[in-house]
Design a protein around this motif. Sequence first.
Motif, PDB file in Angstrom:
ATOM      1  N   PHE A 281       0.834  -1.215   0.000  1.00 21.72           N
ATOM      2  CA  PHE A 281       0.000   0.000   0.000  1.00 21.72           C
ATOM      3  C   PHE A 281       0.864   1.259   0.000  1.00 21.72           C
ATOM      4  CE2 PHE A 281      -3.540  -2.699   1.842  1.00 21.72           C
ATOM      5  CZ  PHE A 281      -4.324  -2.629   0.701  1.00 21.72           C
ATOM      6  N   ALA A 282       2.027   1.187   0.646  1.00 28.73           N
ATOM      7  CA  ALA A 282       2.937   2.338   0.615  1.00 28.73           C
ATOM      8  C   ALA A 282       3.447   2.572  -0.806  1.00 28.73           C
ATOM      9  CB  ALA A 282       4.098   2.116   1.569  1.00 28.73           C
ATOM     10  N   HIS A 283       3.819   1.504  -1.494  1.00 26.07           N
ATOM     11  CA  HIS A 283       4.275   1.649  -2.878  1.00 26.07           C
ATOM     12  C   HIS A 283       3.185   2.269  -3.761  1.00 26.07           C
ATOM     13  CE1 HIS A 283       8.217  -0.044  -2.687  1.00 26.07           C
ATOM     14  NE2 HIS A 283       7.810  -1.212  -2.220  1.00 26.07           N
ATOM     15  N   GLU A 284       1.939   1.996  -3.431  1.00 28.26           N
ATOM     16  CA  GLU A 284       0.826   2.551  -4.203  1.00 28.26           C
ATOM     17  C   GLU A 284       0.433   3.948  -3.732  1.00 28.26           C
ATOM     18  OE1 GLU A 284      -2.413  -0.201  -4.197  1.00 28.26           O
ATOM     19  OE2 GLU A 284      -1.235  -1.825  -5.105  1.00 28.26           O
ATOM     20  N   ALA A 285       1.202   4.495  -2.791  1.00 28.44           N
ATOM     21  CA  ALA A 285       0.966   5.845  -2.257  1.00 28.44           C
ATOM     22  C   ALA A 285      -0.391   5.976  -1.571  1.00 28.44           C
ATOM     23  CB  ALA A 285       1.104   6.891  -3.369  1.00 28.44           C
ATOM     24  N   LYS A 286      -0.851   4.901  -0.941  1.00 29.55           N
ATOM     25  CA  LYS A 286      -2.141   4.886  -0.245  1.00 29.55           C
ATOM     26  C   LYS A 286      -1.886   4.881   1.260  1.00 29.55           C
ATOM     27  CE  LYS A 286      -4.471   2.394  -4.000  1.00 29.55           C
ATOM     28  NZ  LYS A 286      -5.148   1.132  -4.396  1.00 29.55           N
ATOM     29  N   TYR A 287      -1.789   6.074   1.829  1.00 29.97           N
ATOM     30  CA  TYR A 287      -1.429   6.167   3.239  1.00 29.97           C
ATOM     31  C   TYR A 287      -2.543   5.649   4.138  1.00 29.97           C
ATOM     32  CZ  TYR A 287       0.947   7.899   7.394  1.00 29.97           C
ATOM     33  OH  TYR A 287       1.603   7.979   8.607  1.00 29.97           O
ATOM     34  N   ARG A 288      -3.794   5.885   3.777  1.00 31.72           N
ATOM     35  CA  ARG A 288      -4.915   5.357   4.562  1.00 31.72           C
ATOM     36  C   ARG A 288      -4.812   3.839   4.673  1.00 31.72           C
ATOM     37  NH1 ARG A 288     -10.662   6.062   1.861  1.00 31.72           N
ATOM     38  NH2 ARG A 288      -9.560   4.758   0.339  1.00 31.72           N
ATOM     39  N   GLU A 289      -4.636   3.174   3.536  1.00 35.49           N
ATOM     40  CA  GLU A 289      -4.567   1.716   3.527  1.00 35.49           C
ATOM     41  C   GLU A 289      -3.318   1.222   4.267  1.00 35.49           C
ATOM     42  OE1 GLU A 289      -5.435   3.622   1.078  1.00 35.49           O
ATOM     43  OE2 GLU A 289      -7.300   2.849   0.194  1.00 35.49           O
ATOM     44  N   TYR A 290      -2.225   1.962   4.151  1.00 30.89           N
ATOM     45  CA  TYR A 290      -0.994   1.631   4.867  1.00 30.89           C
ATOM     46  C   TYR A 290      -1.242   1.633   6.378  1.00 30.89           C
ATOM     47  CZ  TYR A 290       3.732   2.800   6.756  1.00 30.89           C
ATOM     48  OH  TYR A 290       4.903   2.859   7.476  1.00 30.89           O
ATOM     49  N   LEU A 291      -1.931   2.653   6.867  1.00 30.97           N
ATOM     50  CA  LEU A 291      -2.222   2.731   8.300  1.00 30.97           C
ATOM     51  C   LEU A 291      -3.144   1.604   8.743  1.00 30.97           C
ATOM     52  CD1 LEU A 291      -2.724   6.581   8.819  1.00 30.97           C
ATOM     53  CD2 LEU A 291      -0.719   5.212   9.423  1.00 30.97           C
ATOM     54  N   PHE A 292      -4.173   1.331   7.957  1.00 30.80           N
ATOM     55  CA  PHE A 292      -5.082   0.238   8.326  1.00 30.80           C
ATOM     56  C   PHE A 292      -4.371  -1.109   8.292  1.00 30.80           C
ATOM     57  CE2 PHE A 292      -8.508   3.319   7.815  1.00 30.80           C
ATOM     58  CZ  PHE A 292      -9.416   2.904   8.778  1.00 30.80           C
ATOM     59  N   ALA A 293      -3.452  -1.287   7.336  1.00 30.38           N
ATOM     60  CA  ALA A 293      -2.681  -2.532   7.275  1.00 30.38           C
ATOM     61  C   ALA A 293      -1.808  -2.683   8.523  1.00 30.38           C
ATOM     62  CB  ALA A 293      -1.818  -2.561   6.020  1.00 30.38           C
ATOM     63  N   ALA A 294      -1.188  -1.592   8.972  1.00 27.90           N
ATOM     64  CA  ALA A 294      -0.379  -1.622  10.189  1.00 27.90           C
ATOM     65  C   ALA A 294      -1.237  -1.933  11.408  1.00 27.90           C
ATOM     66  CB  ALA A 294       0.341  -0.297  10.364  1.00 27.90           C
ATOM     67  N   ASN A 295      -2.394  -1.331  11.462  1.00 24.39           N
ATOM     68  CA  ASN A 295      -3.317  -1.568  12.565  1.00 24.39           C
ATOM     69  C   ASN A 295      -3.792  -3.025  12.581  1.00 24.39           C
ATOM     70  OD1 ASN A 295      -6.637  -1.117  13.399  1.00 24.39           O
ATOM     71  ND2 ASN A 295      -5.071  -0.378  14.795  1.00 24.39           N
ATOM     72  N   ASN A 296      -4.031  -3.586  11.402  1.00 18.07           N
ATOM     73  CA  ASN A 296      -4.426  -4.991  11.310  1.00 18.07           C
ATOM     74  C   ASN A 296      -3.280  -5.917  11.719  1.00 18.07           C
ATOM     75  OD1 ASN A 296      -7.046  -4.463  10.480  1.00 18.07           O
ATOM     76  ND2 ASN A 296      -6.508  -4.490   8.315  1.00 18.07           N
ATOM     77  N   PHE A 297      -2.068  -5.534  11.360  1.00 16.96           N
ATOM     78  CA  PHE A 297      -0.890  -6.296  11.808  1.00 16.96           C
ATOM     79  C   PHE A 297      -0.856  -6.349  13.327  1.00 16.96           C
ATOM     80  CE2 PHE A 297       3.565  -5.680  13.310  1.00 16.96           C
ATOM     81  CZ  PHE A 297       4.026  -6.972  13.091  1.00 16.96           C
ATOM     82  N   ASP A 298      -1.045  -5.221  13.963  1.00 15.66           N
ATOM     83  CA  ASP A 298      -1.062  -5.155  15.423  1.00 15.66           C
ATOM     84  C   ASP A 298      -2.167  -6.048  15.990  1.00 15.66           C
ATOM     85  OD1 ASP A 298      -0.199  -3.340  17.939  1.00 15.66           O
ATOM     86  OD2 ASP A 298      -2.385  -3.572  17.957  1.00 15.66           O
ATOM     87  N   LYS A 299      -3.339  -6.033  15.360  1.00 12.02           N
ATOM     88  CA  LYS A 299      -4.447  -6.881  15.820  1.00 12.02           C
ATOM     89  C   LYS A 299      -4.100  -8.364  15.703  1.00 12.02           C
ATOM     90  CE  LYS A 299      -8.192  -3.659  14.659  1.00 12.02           C
ATOM     91  NZ  LYS A 299      -9.327  -3.401  13.731  1.00 12.02           N
ATOM     92  N   ASN A 300      -3.448  -8.737  14.596  1.00 11.47           N
ATOM     93  CA  ASN A 300      -3.068 -10.131  14.408  1.00 11.47           C
ATOM     94  C   ASN A 300      -2.064 -10.583  15.458  1.00 11.47           C
ATOM     95  OD1 ASN A 300      -4.707 -10.427  12.141  1.00 11.47           O
ATOM     96  ND2 ASN A 300      -3.079  -9.898  10.707  1.00 11.47           N
ATOM     97  N   VAL A 301      -1.073  -9.738  15.739  1.00  9.47           N
ATOM     98  CA  VAL A 301      -0.078 -10.080  16.756  1.00  9.47           C
ATOM     99  C   VAL A 301      -0.749 -10.202  18.127  1.00  9.47           C
ATOM    100  CG1 VAL A 301       2.019  -9.330  17.938  1.00  9.47           C
ATOM    101  CG2 VAL A 301       1.798  -8.989  15.469  1.00  9.47           C
ATOM    102  N   SER A 302      -1.661  -9.290  18.419  1.00 10.52           N
ATOM    103  CA  SER A 302      -2.393  -9.330  19.680  1.00 10.52           C
ATOM    104  C   SER A 302      -3.205 -10.622  19.804  1.00 10.52           C
ATOM    105  CB  SER A 302      -3.325  -8.120  19.784  1.00 10.52           C
ATOM    106  OG  SER A 302      -4.111  -8.188  20.955  1.00 10.52           O
ATOM    107  N   ASP A 303      -3.908 -10.969  18.741  1.00 13.24           N
ATOM    108  CA  ASP A 303      -4.731 -12.184  18.755  1.00 13.24           C
ATOM    109  C   ASP A 303      -3.866 -13.424  18.942  1.00 13.24           C
ATOM    110  OD1 ASP A 303      -7.450 -13.497  18.130  1.00 13.24           O
ATOM    111  OD2 ASP A 303      -6.118 -14.449  16.661  1.00 13.24           O
ATOM    112  N   LEU A 304      -2.718 -13.463  18.264  1.00 14.20           N
ATOM    113  CA  LEU A 304      -1.836 -14.623  18.381  1.00 14.20           C
ATOM    114  C   LEU A 304      -1.220 -14.704  19.778  1.00 14.20           C
ATOM    115  CD1 LEU A 304      -0.677 -17.019  16.869  1.00 14.20           C
ATOM    116  CD2 LEU A 304       1.183 -15.542  16.068  1.00 14.20           C
ATOM    117  N   TRP A 305      -0.862 -13.564  20.338  1.00 12.12           N
ATOM    118  CA  TRP A 305      -0.318 -13.552  21.694  1.00 12.12           C
ATOM    119  C   TRP A 305      -1.353 -14.055  22.700  1.00 12.12           C
ATOM    120  CZ3 TRP A 305       4.195 -13.416  24.015  1.00 12.12           C
ATOM    121  CH2 TRP A 305       4.255 -13.101  25.377  1.00 12.12           C
TER     122      TRP A 305
END
Length: 359
Positions: free
Chosen positions: A238-262
């Motif tokens: 998403f960063a390569h596509e210059a989509k900062y909104r999607e980049y932030l949501f992807a990061a937030n989803n990453f955090d959610k996945n790590v939290s769920d796995l923990w």
Amino acid sequence: MKSFSKTVFILLFSSQIIFAQNKTENVFIIMTDGFRWQEVYGGADSTLIFSKEFTPDSARTVKKFWAKTATERREKLLPFFWNTIAKQGQLYGNRWAGNKVNVLNPYWFSYPGYNEVLSGYADDKINSNNKIQNENTTVLEFLNNQPKLKGKVAAFGTWDVFPYIINESRSGVPVNAGVETVNGKLSEKEELLNDIQSQYPSLASDRFDFVTYHLAKEYIKKNTPNVMFLSFDETDEFAHEAKYREYLFAANNFDKNVSDLWNFCQNHPKYKDKTTFILVTDHGRGDKIKKQWTSHGQRVSDCYQIWMAVIGPDTPALGEVKTEGQLFQNQIAKTAAKFLGYDFQNGKEIGKEVKSAMK
């Protein structure tokens, strides 16, 4: 000769006793591609979130991720990082505080970065993202060759180059990546995930990160590996596509996945209080020139700057490390093995373990 052999045996035996003091029996190395340290420590970037070029129709994004202070913004973006890891583990790489984590390979893009993380060696010969079998032995291969861990190491990734980076055919480490389906006796969730990735292709990465995550979680439920490599990709794409909104949501989803796995691990008898997570990225991105945040590589300054985090039963709760210091990407592999009581070697001059991450 007998005396020499006896000495070697004693040294090896002694080192195993020292290493065996760790409580960690499982190590998960978890990555998200090209996620900047600037967002980890500062949350949403004002020059990007309020830019019509990078965040069109930004009202929803601003509401979810914006706040007046960097502390509030980063907690909104990465709540698990800042509500759990910052209290129970360690975070490195806040360069505003003088704490640095650097890539050592000279290329500052994906294959060289993943190789450096997993082999502990910044290999100048790896200078592309081409699907070439990695000649270097990764820590995953090394651990899979230990008798106690044989068949208990696995890898899942969104990017389809991981079978080559890990050298699946030589290492014997099963790697599920790209749009590879899972086979065998499947759960209902696995069948659904297979259908999703076959019928609904991601417009950014090889497949949706959530598919990678849930396939990996199903594998963990079934096979209870001791060593798991898990890598996501949407932050980079998403960063390569210059989509900062999607980049932030992807990061937030990453955090959610790590939290769920923990949380899953902390409620599973095999993993509870016996599992260490090591979180890191493969490279940084541009920062000084606004448009450069979309890219990385040798022509974009500062892409050697990354971050890392550790949480587990043997890691002192230092939280955000604000003291001046310097760590390197090539230290991850040795650190991961050391948590499990092994001295990782692969015939190359590799990075040393992060001693502050261990009691």
